[in-house]
Design a protein around this motif. Structure first.
Motif, mmCIF file in Angstrom:
data_model
loop_
_atom_site.group_PDB
_atom_site.id
_atom_site.type_symbol
_atom_site.label_atom_id
_atom_site.label_comp_id
_atom_site.label_asym_id
_atom_site.label_seq_id
_atom_site.Cartn_x
_atom_site.Cartn_y
_atom_site.Cartn_z
ATOM 1 N N GLY A 381 -3.937 -2.014 1.796
ATOM 2 C CA GLY A 381 -3.199 -1.256 2.797
ATOM 3 C C GLY A 381 -4.165 -0.423 3.622
ATOM 4 O O GLY A 381 -5.218 -0.893 4.072
ATOM 5 N N THR A 382 -3.808 0.848 3.818
ATOM 6 C CA THR A 382 -4.711 1.793 4.476
ATOM 7 C C THR A 382 -5.327 2.755 3.478
ATOM 8 O O THR A 382 -6.038 3.677 3.864
ATOM 9 N N VAL A 383 -5.066 2.516 2.169
ATOM 10 C CA VAL A 383 -5.560 3.425 1.133
ATOM 11 C C VAL A 383 -7.034 3.191 0.845
ATOM 12 O O VAL A 383 -7.812 4.132 0.690
ATOM 13 N N ARG A 384 -7.433 1.942 0.735
ATOM 14 C CA ARG A 384 -8.837 1.569 0.520
ATOM 15 C C ARG A 384 -9.164 0.419 1.462
ATOM 16 O O ARG A 384 -8.427 -0.553 1.549
ATOM 17 N N ARG A 385 -10.291 0.514 2.157
ATOM 18 C CA ARG A 385 -10.701 -0.522 3.112
ATOM 19 C C ARG A 385 -12.109 -1.003 2.779
ATOM 20 O O ARG A 385 -12.930 -0.248 2.249
ATOM 21 N N GLY A 386 -12.353 -2.270 3.105
ATOM 22 C CA GLY A 386 -13.712 -2.809 3.005
ATOM 23 C C GLY A 386 -14.229 -2.950 1.593
ATOM 24 O O GLY A 386 -15.429 -2.786 1.350
ATOM 25 N N ALA A 407 -8.839 6.440 -10.813
ATOM 26 C CA ALA A 407 -7.867 7.491 -11.121
ATOM 27 C C ALA A 407 -7.475 8.225 -9.831
ATOM 28 O O ALA A 407 -8.245 8.311 -8.870
ATOM 29 N N GLY A 408 -6.246 8.722 -9.825
ATOM 30 C CA GLY A 408 -5.774 9.539 -8.702
ATOM 31 C C GLY A 408 -5.332 8.758 -7.490
ATOM 32 O O GLY A 408 -5.123 9.336 -6.425
ATOM 33 N N LEU A 409 -5.169 7.429 -7.605
ATOM 34 C CA LEU A 409 -4.809 6.601 -6.453
ATOM 35 C C LEU A 409 -3.363 6.149 -6.570
ATOM 36 O O LEU A 409 -2.940 5.648 -7.611
ATOM 37 N N ASN A 410 -2.592 6.345 -5.496
ATOM 38 C CA ASN A 410 -1.210 5.867 -5.429
ATOM 39 C C ASN A 410 -1.029 5.042 -4.164
ATOM 40 O O ASN A 410 -1.422 5.464 -3.072
ATOM 41 N N ALA A 411 -0.447 3.854 -4.296
ATOM 42 C CA ALA A 411 -0.153 2.993 -3.147
ATOM 43 C C ALA A 411 1.076 2.181 -3.503
ATOM 44 O O ALA A 411 1.064 1.415 -4.467
ATOM 45 N N LEU A 412 2.143 2.357 -2.729
ATOM 46 C CA LEU A 412 3.436 1.748 -3.057
ATOM 47 C C LEU A 412 3.675 0.511 -2.198
ATOM 48 O O LEU A 412 3.840 0.612 -0.985
ATOM 49 N N ALA A 413 3.643 -0.675 -2.832
ATOM 50 C CA ALA A 413 3.957 -1.958 -2.187
ATOM 51 C C ALA A 413 3.193 -2.137 -0.872
ATOM 52 O O ALA A 413 3.770 -2.397 0.172
ATOM 53 N N VAL A 414 1.868 -1.980 -0.936
ATOM 54 C CA VAL A 414 1.043 -2.114 0.264
ATOM 55 C C VAL A 414 0.497 -3.543 0.349
ATOM 56 O O VAL A 414 0.313 -4.218 -0.665
ATOM 57 N N PRO A 415 0.240 -4.050 1.564
ATOM 58 C CA PRO A 415 -0.291 -5.412 1.691
ATOM 59 C C PRO A 415 -1.761 -5.476 1.294
ATOM 60 O O PRO A 415 -2.519 -4.508 1.446
ATOM 61 N N LEU A 416 -2.161 -6.637 0.778
ATOM 62 C CA LEU A 416 -3.553 -6.922 0.456
ATOM 63 C C LEU A 416 -4.066 -7.851 1.555
ATOM 64 O O LEU A 416 -3.554 -8.955 1.729
ATOM 65 N N PRO A 433 0.083 -13.270 -0.504
ATOM 66 C CA PRO A 433 1.539 -13.477 -0.517
ATOM 67 C C PRO A 433 2.322 -12.291 -1.054
ATOM 68 O O PRO A 433 3.430 -12.022 -0.589
ATOM 69 N N ASP A 434 1.777 -11.577 -2.048
ATOM 70 C CA ASP A 434 2.533 -10.508 -2.700
ATOM 71 C C ASP A 434 1.878 -9.155 -2.446
ATOM 72 O O ASP A 434 0.650 -9.016 -2.558
ATOM 73 N N PRO A 435 2.674 -8.109 -2.096
ATOM 74 C CA PRO A 435 2.116 -6.763 -1.958
ATOM 75 C C PRO A 435 1.705 -6.212 -3.318
ATOM 76 O O PRO A 435 2.079 -6.742 -4.364
ATOM 77 N N VAL A 436 0.937 -5.130 -3.299
ATOM 78 C CA VAL A 436 0.401 -4.538 -4.528
ATOM 79 C C VAL A 436 0.834 -3.077 -4.611
ATOM 80 O O VAL A 436 0.810 -2.352 -3.612
ATOM 81 N N THR A 437 1.237 -2.661 -5.813
ATOM 82 C CA THR A 437 1.565 -1.260 -6.077
ATOM 83 C C THR A 437 0.553 -0.708 -7.070
ATOM 84 O O THR A 437 0.343 -1.298 -8.139
ATOM 85 N N VAL A 438 -0.099 0.388 -6.695
ATOM 86 C CA VAL A 438 -1.048 1.078 -7.574
ATOM 87 C C VAL A 438 -0.494 2.468 -7.852
ATOM 88 O O VAL A 438 -0.158 3.211 -6.927
#
Length: 746
Positions: A381-386, A407-416, A433-438
């Motif tokens: 998503g926009t949480v971690r890039r590159g 640790a400390g990372l939250n991302a709800l149903a973001v695209p990969l 194909p599938d989004p990722v939740t962290v």
């Protein structure tokens, strides 16, 4: 030694796969045995084969009329028409009778072998001992032989009754039949031909053509491509509009690599795949690093090959013979040639193995397949890039990484999203194909009741626990546990009632002594928050203060913007009363009831709530003699964030595929009642058919989050191209939102 052991295991399996059972039917046309998959069948003493197999083996072209369910095979000047479940067939337009009609068997159109073969002038023989049909068909000549139509016996004509002059009926205007408007839809089939302006698919042994326009989006293996990039044998899902123009084409194929273990005509067995692969008649052959195409006879056991296979089948459409690795010799300085501009890079596949929500320390395996020799990375998503991927040394063009969730990372149903750069050129980005939740943060736990280590004289205090997992994977209520112990070791029974994320505890009066309430709050990613809530019950309760009692109507509800809070106080009559909601709202006036002297009441409308909070309600009453009484209401009042009532759907993601079940998840207003209805739709015999899969009812928690249990997509139907959709509606305070619809595939 290992290779010899492997061959000893594989060759018996191969021989068993290639041998025919004693009762199998064989069909030989002009000395060429037809493939046994799908098998020939015997129906009412007649040998049946799939329509396309029969006509193509006889050298005839095939067309399919979907509206009449009729197949037409044409060879030279002879045409044969066969209609599903009809004993009437036509040869060059003349009707004749069949012993066994064409029919659907195991999803394929089967036709009798003898009828079209003899219609095209072939000799048909039956060999009982080997259960074999032998067809000898001469090549086409300039003067085709007219097929003989069987003579139908003449039925005697009954005597003619004298005809009376007909009465002319009154003329009525012709009735115009209603116009059936074409409908958009989705169909999946195997690519037969692809041109710049149209795409031809084979669907259930029939051909369907879809025009391609400038607005058609074409995705091949998840990356955008031109129509000419599609290949025969690819599996394509086509979404089309009411004019049957293709609007979206999703094209896929499987790439199988390995060493040839065994080879027979039109069949290969590789060391990397257990089943036998069938070489299609239209399959193309190529040699890696050469413009000269090899012949099928050039393939030998031990050769390394790459095969393009239709997904979900064993059908080969392209064979690439790999160049063997030769020993390294001293380099020879080549002549200087002008630099060659490299081809544009591309991403063939991009995916991950995320099984569900991930917590800190878990590993996410990410894979990108594309042009070799580049730099690959992916974005969460926009949480971690590159995030860099490493190219495999064993397989060029395959980039992988085992990424450990920090640790400390939250991302709800973001695209990969995958990226690839080769020689300074960027390939088009590809989305998994599938989004990722962290979710690496444990749920939050808030206690309502006695403070930690407090001593209370109330043997039945109000106890409530608020459990929230804002912006996380959601609270796993099945794994969340609450226990109560008194006097250090005695389990004390209680009843828990949950409304959203607020759990209230009801129990019999507690004995004097220490009380421990243990909470284990768990979210769907497996994060756990443990809280020990300890307080004590005093031996003797203090005397109640006389003069003033206070209550409010919030109860255990969580109020949000626009809700009303009503506060009621009972005390001496003729006074002046006000109430405070903590320091948030102060000196709110209260009115004494005319018909109930000594009863005072006041209200506030909750303004915008910027953050979740809890406040205590206190009342101040000035008596007529100037004395002042104060009292506090229990429990405290809870306030939650304001959200729109219209639900926001997080899962399923629109236009994606799910597994055998689907989970409905999203956000709405806190404590709203949510109804999610899952339906399906498809086509059967040209008609639109549909039905309901299931329905889920949920109550949103204090953050407005809702999530259903898995709903099984076990629809049993003969309809083709089944699609699914979920319709979600939220209701709160007598108001109902507009329905929100998300379409998805199984």
């Amino acid at each position: 030694m290992k290779l010899r052991h492997y061959l000893l295991l594989v060759l018996p399996v191969l021989l068993a796969c290639l041998s025919l059972p004693a009762n199998a039917l064989n069909v030989i046309v002009n000395g060429q045995e037809l493939p046994s998959d799908p098998p020939a069948l015997q129906v009412a003493g007649r040998t049946m084969l799939p329509m396309r197999t029969v006509f193509e083996a006889l050298g005839a072209t095939v067309t399919w009329n979907d509206s009449t369910l009729t197949a037409t095979g044409t060879r030279g000047e002879v045409s044969v028409d066969l209609t599903i479940n009809s004993r009437e067939a036509r040869i060059n337009g003349r009707t004749t009778q069949l012993d066994v009609p064409a029919q659907l068997i195991n999803g394929r159109t089967y036709v009798p072998v003898r009828f079209p073969a003899e219609a095209f002038g072939a000799e048909v023989l039956w060999r009982e001992t080997s259960q074999t049909v032998i067809v000898n068909l001469a090549p086409l000549t300039t003067t085709p032989v007219e097929p003989v139509t069987p003579v139908t016996p003449v039925t005697p004509v009954p005597p003619v009754t004298p005809v009376t002059p007909p009465v002319t009926p009154p003329v009525t205007p012709p009735v115009t039949p209603p116009v059936v408007q074409p409908q958009p839809g989705t169909v999946t089939g195997v690519v037969s031909a692809a041109e710049a302006t149209r795409l031809t698919l084979t669907v259930n042994d029939g051909l369907q053509v879809f025009p391609l326009t400038a607005n058609t989006v074409i995705l091949r293996q998840g990356a955008q491509a031109a129509a000419t990039a599609l290949r025969p044998g690819d599996l394509a899902e086509v979404q089309y509009d009411a004019q049957r123009n293709a609007t979206l084409v999703k094209d896929t194929f499987d790439l199988v690599e390995g060493k040839i273990v065994a080879k027979v005509p039109n069949q290969l067995l590789l060391d990397s795949r257990p089943d036998i692969l069938m070489v299609q008649a239209q399959a193309t052959l190529a040699r890696e690093g050469s413009t000269v195409a090899p012949q099928y006879a050039d393939l030998h056991n031990g050769d390394q090959v790459a095969l393009r296979v239709t997904p979900g089948t064993n059908q080969i459409w392209e064979i690439t013979l790999k160049t063997p690795v030769t020993p390294v010799t001293p380099p020879v300085t080549p002549p200087v040639t002008p630099p060659v501009t490299p081809a544009a890079p591309g991403i063939d596949r991009f995916y991950s193995d995320a099984p569900g929500p991930l917590r800190a320390g878990q590993v996410l395996h990410v894979t990108l397949e594309g042009t070799p020799g580049g730099r690959a990375s992916f974005d969460l998503g926009t949480v971690r890039r590159g995030i860099r991927l490493q190219e495999s040394r064993a397989r060029a063009g395959r980039y992988e990484l085992d990424w450990v969730v920090p640790a400390g990372l939250n991302a709800l149903a973001v695209p990969l999203v995958g990226h690839l750069e080769v020689a300074g050129q960027q390939a088009p980005a590809s989305e998994a194909p599938d989004p990722v939740t962290v979710d690496s943060l444990a749920p939050q736990v808030t206690l309502y009741g006695p403070q930690q280590a407090e001593q209370t004289a109330n043997h039945q205090p109000n106890l409530a626990v608020l459990i929230a997992d804002e912006n996380g994977s959601g609270v796993d209520w099945e794994q969340t546990a609450i226990t109560m112990r008194v006097n250090n070791n005695q389990n004390w029974p209680f009843t828990a009632r949950r409304q959203g994320g607020l759990v209230t505890l009801s129990f019999d009066p507690l004995p004097a002594g220490p009380v421990l309430v243990a909470i284990d709050a768990r979210d769907l990613a497996g994060n756990v928050k443990h809280v020990d809530w300890a307080f004590a019950v005093a031996q003797v309760a203090p005397a109640a203060a006389p003069g003033l009692t206070v209550s409010h109507d919030a109860g255990g509800k969580i109020l949000t913007t626009g809700d009303t809070l009503t506060v009621t106080a009972t005390g001496p009559e003729g006074g002046t009363a006000t109430f405070n909601v903590g320091q948030w709202r102060t000196n709110v006036p209260m009115t004494e009831f005319y018909d109930l002297p000594g009863t005072y009441q006041g209200q506030i409308t909750v303004p915008d709530v910027a953050a979740a909070r809890q406040e205590t309600v206190t009342v101040r009453l000035r008596n007529a003699d100037g004395t002042i009484l104060r009292a506090t209401a229990t429990p405290v009042v809870l306030f939650g964030l304001n959200r729109a009532l219209a639900p926001q759907i997080v899962r399923p993601v629109a236009d994606t595929k799910v597994g055998a079940t689907v989970v409905i998840e999203g956000f709405t207003q806190p404590q709203a009642e949510v109804t999610a209805t899952v339906t399906w739709a498809g086509k059967f015999l040209g008609f639109d058919v549909n039905g309901q899969v299931g329905q889920a009812r949920m109550t949103a928690d204090e953050q407005g989050h809702f999530q259903s249990d898995p709903i099984a997509l076990d629809v049993s139907t003969l309809a083709g191209g089944v699609g699914y959709q979920v319709t979600v509606v939220s209701t709160r305070g007598g108001q109902t939102s507009d329905p929100v619809v998300v379409k998805f595939q199984k």
